[in-house]
Design an enzyme around this catalytic site. Structure first.
Site, PDB file in Angstrom:
ATOM      1  N   ALA A  72      39.452  41.146  36.060  1.00  0.00           N
ATOM      2  CA  ALA A  72      40.783  40.917  35.766  1.00  0.00           C
ATOM      3  C   ALA A  72      41.304  41.844  35.129  1.00  0.00           C
ATOM      4  O   ALA A  72      42.484  41.880  35.047  1.00  0.00           O
ATOM      5  CB  ALA A  72      40.710  39.682  34.853  1.00  0.00           C
ATOM      6  N   THR A  73      40.960  42.852  34.279  1.00  0.00           N
ATOM      7  CA  THR A  73      41.558  44.043  33.797  1.00  0.00           C
ATOM      8  C   THR A  73      42.423  44.837  34.883  1.00  0.00           C
ATOM      9  O   THR A  73      43.785  45.047  34.675  1.00  0.00           O
ATOM     10  CB  THR A  73      40.631  44.979  33.012  1.00  0.00           C
ATOM     11  OG1 THR A  73      40.083  44.217  31.906  1.00  0.00           O
ATOM     12  CG2 THR A  73      41.371  45.931  32.378  1.00  0.00           C
ATOM     13  N   GLN A 181      40.820  32.605  31.911  1.00  0.00           N
ATOM     14  CA  GLN A 181      39.976  31.413  31.300  1.00  0.00           C
ATOM     15  C   GLN A 181      40.476  29.934  31.785  1.00  0.00           C
ATOM     16  O   GLN A 181      39.998  28.913  31.518  1.00  0.00           O
ATOM     17  CB  GLN A 181      40.405  31.584  29.724  1.00  0.00           C
ATOM     18  CG  GLN A 181      40.177  32.806  29.249  1.00  0.00           C
ATOM     19  CD  GLN A 181      38.558  32.970  28.885  1.00  0.00           C
ATOM     20  OE1 GLN A 181      37.664  32.352  29.188  1.00  0.00           O
ATOM     21  NE2 GLN A 181      38.095  34.409  28.583  1.00  0.00           N
ATOM     22  N   SER A 196      38.723  36.556  37.097  1.00  0.00           N
ATOM     23  CA  SER A 196      37.668  37.411  36.835  1.00  0.00           C
ATOM     24  C   SER A 196      36.398  36.606  37.348  1.00  0.00           C
ATOM     25  O   SER A 196      36.436  35.464  36.942  1.00  0.00           O
ATOM     26  CB  SER A 196      37.510  37.734  35.392  1.00  0.00           C
ATOM     27  OG  SER A 196      36.194  38.374  35.142  1.00  0.00           O
ATOM     28  N   GLY A 197      35.353  37.192  37.688  1.00  0.00           N
ATOM     29  CA  GLY A 197      34.312  36.817  38.238  1.00  0.00           C
ATOM     30  C   GLY A 197      33.348  36.249  37.194  1.00  0.00           C
ATOM     31  O   GLY A 197      32.677  35.186  37.147  1.00  0.00           O
ATOM     32  N   HIS A 198      32.857  37.293  36.235  1.00  0.00           N
ATOM     33  CA  HIS A 198      31.922  37.131  35.158  1.00  0.00           C
ATOM     34  C   HIS A 198      32.258  36.099  34.292  1.00  0.00           C
ATOM     35  O   HIS A 198      31.406  35.429  33.383  1.00  0.00           O
ATOM     36  CB  HIS A 198      31.560  38.211  34.543  1.00  0.00           C
ATOM     37  CG  HIS A 198      32.566  39.037  33.591  1.00  0.00           C
ATOM     38  ND1 HIS A 198      32.261  38.469  32.277  1.00  0.00           N
ATOM     39  CD2 HIS A 198      33.968  39.604  33.540  1.00  0.00           C
ATOM     40  CE1 HIS A 198      33.269  39.342  31.640  1.00  0.00           C
ATOM     41  NE2 HIS A 198      34.241  39.852  32.345  1.00  0.00           N
ATOM     42  N   THR A 234      35.736  51.074  48.951  1.00  0.00           N
ATOM     43  CA  THR A 234      34.946  50.261  49.757  1.00  0.00           C
ATOM     44  C   THR A 234      34.587  48.826  49.054  1.00  0.00           C
ATOM     45  O   THR A 234      34.063  48.947  47.704  1.00  0.00           O
ATOM     46  CB  THR A 234      33.484  50.866  50.122  1.00  0.00           C
ATOM     47  OG1 THR A 234      33.866  52.138  50.648  1.00  0.00           O
ATOM     48  CG2 THR A 234      32.390  50.185  51.006  1.00  0.00           C
ATOM     49  N   CYS A 316      36.498  41.021  23.121  1.00  0.00           N
ATOM     50  CA  CYS A 316      37.067  42.204  23.827  1.00  0.00           C
ATOM     51  C   CYS A 316      37.560  43.078  22.592  1.00  0.00           C
ATOM     52  O   CYS A 316      38.002  44.304  22.572  1.00  0.00           O
ATOM     53  CB  CYS A 316      38.105  42.165  24.823  1.00  0.00           C
ATOM     54  SG  CYS A 316      37.709  41.087  26.175  1.00  0.00           S
TER      55      CYS A 316
END
Ligand code: PLP
Length: 369
Positions: A72-73, A181, A196-198, A234, A316
């Protein structure tokens, strides 16, 4: 171990790990290759895009494009810088908030240095925060950027209402939503939406940016022209496969989180000197509270001794005072002792009880009365 730091990151789920391993073993072709191996990899990407579009639209895919990023950053940087570049002719004013994650707020610092007028509104100053953001929009506004859910307190914004009001004030203003979030936890609306995935039980290093049909943006990363020239490089097919699997397998439920939050608050209400910083405007999976008289780091490390993992404010910010809590009207004294507990579908009643038992022990241990 009791892991209660899911707003910082989540444990990759079994479905995600399996999908990553399968893609790595069987679908390792470059999605840009014209042969069968390439096509198989490309199919993983298109399927994941559909899944994410559906998840954003709560079942009915909104019209638009999804690009994959490193997280997401990168999505926030791409969205904000891209919109500023493409729409600067529409005006010089950007309306955002004082509670954004640094991956958005620091981009606005750069845009302010480049001469854009950046207005940052704080929730503590506005009973109707969404209304206040929209009221600040005028004909000179090129962009509105607002997070869906604050990572430190869980404070949630009605993005559909925000979108409607902003477009009514100025149909040309582009609306960017940092939905890190909020994704999978609430309905979302925006022209550009970062995810964001994590944070949803996928791996770190993968995220996405939704671009509504008709919205233009500029690439942050240029090169081989992958992803319709919007993000070269890629594509990490394995991570994308895992992201899709995690989204499909997501099991968090607002009702369940609300039950656990109520249990936590009930336990905390029996202790002295606790101030709850997450009110009813917050999603129930993030609970921020201050244990007065005990610095956040002291509490965090004391809990860690018992293998309980929580956070002091935003992960963060690495212990640095974020300033975000102040924008919610939380005093410096309370912010210094703020603890953030964030839940996931695996969190149990006994996790909450063990946490509370240890907070109580640490109050006896550290607080000078
Ligand atoms: N936006 C918000 C609200 C966040 O909470 C975070 C991470 O904590 C980010 C953006 C950055 O996400 P990523 O770690 O995927 O770069």
């Amino acid at each position: 171990m009791v892991y209660l730091d899911n707003a910082a990151t989540t444990k990759p789920c079994a479905e995600c790990c399996k999908a990553v391993a399968k893609a790595a073993a069987e679908r390792f072709g470059n999605p840009g290759s014209l042969h069968k191996m390439g096509i198989l990899s490309e199919q993983i990407i298109s399927s994941a895009k559909r899944t994410i579009l559906n998840a954003l639209g709560g079942g009915g895919a909104p019209e638009g494009e999804v690009i994959f990023t490193s997280g997401a950053t990168e999505s926030n940087n791409t969205a904000i810088l891209g919109a500023a570049e493409k729409y600067s002719r529409n005006g010089r004013k950007i309306v955002t908030t004082a509670i954004e994650h640094p991956s958005a707020s620091k981009v606005f610092d750069i845009l302010a240095e480049r001469g854009f007028e950046v207005i940052r509104l704080a929730p503590k100053e506005h009973e109707d925060f969404v209304g206040a953001i929209a009221d600040t929009v005028d004909d000179n506004t090129l962009m509105v950027s607002c997070m869906a859910v604050n990572n430190e307190t869980g404070y949630a914004v009605d993005t559909a209402r925000l979108y409607g009001l902003v477009k009514r004030a100025n149909p040309k203003a582009v609306v960017h939503i940092d939905a890190v979030q909020g994704f999978l936890k609430m309905p979302l609306e925006g022209d550009l939406i970062s995810v964001s995935g994590h944070k949803v039980h996928a791996f770190k290093g993968i995220g996405s940016l939704y671009i509504k049909k008709g919205i233009r943006t500029a690439p942050l990363v240029v090169g081989g022209g992958q992803q319709k020239n919007l993000r070269s490089g890629t594509e990490p097919v394995e991570l994308i496969a895992g992201f899709e699997a995690a989204v499909k397998a997501y099991r968090g439920s607002a009702e369940r989180f609300a039950e656990l939050k109520a249990r936590l608050l009930d336990n905390l209400s029996g202790m002295s000197g606790i101030c709850v910083n997450s009110d009813e405007k917050c999603l129930p999976n993030i609970i921020n509270f201050s244990v007065l008289g005990i610095r956040s780091e002291i509490m965090l490390h004391a809990l860690e001794e018992k293998e309980i993992y929580v956070s002091s404010g935003s992960a963060c910010s690495r212990g640095k005072k974020s300033g975000v809590l102040a924008a919610f009207g939380i005093s410096d004294r309370d912010a210094d002792s703020a603890v953030r507990v964030s839940l996931c579908a695996d969190t149990s009643e006994s996790d909450i009880d063990f946490l509370c038992e240890n907070i109580e022990n640490n109050i006896k241990r550290f607080r000078r009365s």
